[in-house]
Design a protein around this motif. Structure first.
Motif, PDB file in Angstrom:
ATOM      1  N   VAL A 100       0.851  -1.189   0.000  1.00 24.77           N
ATOM      2  CA  VAL A 100       0.000   0.000   0.000  1.00 24.77           C
ATOM      3  C   VAL A 100       0.888   1.240   0.000  1.00 24.77           C
ATOM      4  O   VAL A 100       1.879   1.293   0.725  1.00 24.77           O
ATOM      5  N   TYR A 101       0.524   2.227  -0.831  1.00 25.76           N
ATOM      6  CA  TYR A 101       1.276   3.478  -0.896  1.00 25.76           C
ATOM      7  C   TYR A 101       0.407   4.613  -0.375  1.00 25.76           C
ATOM      8  O   TYR A 101      -0.759   4.747  -0.755  1.00 25.76           O
ATOM      9  N   ARG A 102       0.990   5.406   0.527  1.00 24.88           N
ATOM     10  CA  ARG A 102       0.359   6.634   0.991  1.00 24.88           C
ATOM     11  C   ARG A 102       1.316   7.769   0.683  1.00 24.88           C
ATOM     12  O   ARG A 102       2.515   7.653   0.927  1.00 24.88           O
ATOM     13  N   LYS A 103       0.805   8.864   0.159  1.00 27.15           N
ATOM     14  CA  LYS A 103       1.641  10.016  -0.164  1.00 27.15           C
ATOM     15  C   LYS A 103       2.303  10.547   1.106  1.00 27.15           C
ATOM     16  O   LYS A 103       1.763  10.382   2.204  1.00 27.15           O
ATOM     17  N   PRO A 104       3.450  11.208   0.957  1.00 28.20           N
ATOM     18  CA  PRO A 104       4.127  11.778   2.133  1.00 28.20           C
ATOM     19  C   PRO A 104       3.247  12.766   2.902  1.00 28.20           C
ATOM     20  O   PRO A 104       3.447  12.958   4.097  1.00 28.20           O
ATOM     21  N   THR A 105       2.272  13.363   2.241  1.00 25.35           N
ATOM     22  CA  THR A 105       1.389  14.329   2.907  1.00 25.35           C
ATOM     23  C   THR A 105       0.218  13.659   3.631  1.00 25.35           C
ATOM     24  O   THR A 105      -0.596  14.349   4.239  1.00 25.35           O
TER      25      THR A 105
END
Length: 164
Positions: free
Chosen positions: A80-85
């Motif tokens: 799963v990828y979550r943006k740095p923000t």
């Protein structure tokens, strides 16, 4: 867009190993010897109203949509990828949202983790548990609300916090 892709790729001097598109995001894999910039230049000369940009892998990883694709030993692994923000907040726990909505968010994010993750699944499940553990104020709020509802003759099951 499909017609544009088919014509452009058929005329391209660079042949992609794979080409996946979702709306305006495209994932492309090329041979190591292929010139990425040549493919990008070719695509951008096909129609001046359709212009591509390129994001290259960094440390053998690249995000695509909400998936982080990692390359290890010539295999592609996903997580799963979550943006740095990303703030880590999904819904304000003591909000006026129905519990079924809160349970639905947890269920959807858990299913997403299971479907996407070929690595780090337990890490993602732990993230969700942390994200959905109510803060003390929310726990107190649920207990108080449950007590008030029980005192009013309503069943507590409709007011209790969902469990992961």
């Amino acid at each position: 867009m499909t017609e544009f892709e088919n014509k452009s790729l058929a005329a391209s001097p660079i042949k992609a190993l794979c080409w996946f598109r979702k709306v305006d995001d495209t994932f492309v894999a090329l041979n190591k010897t292929d010139n990425r910039q040549s493919l990008l230049d070719h695509l951008n000369t096909q129609n001046n109203r359709i212009q591509f940009t390129m994001e290259q892998e960094c440390d053998k990883t690249i995000p695509f949509l909400d998936v982080l694709i990692s390359k290890r030993n010539d295999k592609l692994l996903t997580s799963v990828y979550r943006k740095p923000t990303h703030s880590g907040q999904y819904v304000n726990y003591p909000s006026n949202q129905p519990n079924r909505i809160k349970r639905g968010i947890i269920s959807t994010l858990t299913k997403r983790a299971i479907q996407i993750s070929s690595i780090n699944l337990q890490e993602e499940i732990n993230h969700l548990k942390t994200a959905f553990t109510p803060p003390k104020t929310a726990t107190h709020w649920w207990e108080t609300t449950g007590s008030l509802r029980r005192a009013g003759g309503l069943t507590p099951s409709a007011t209790e916090a969902p469990h992961i």
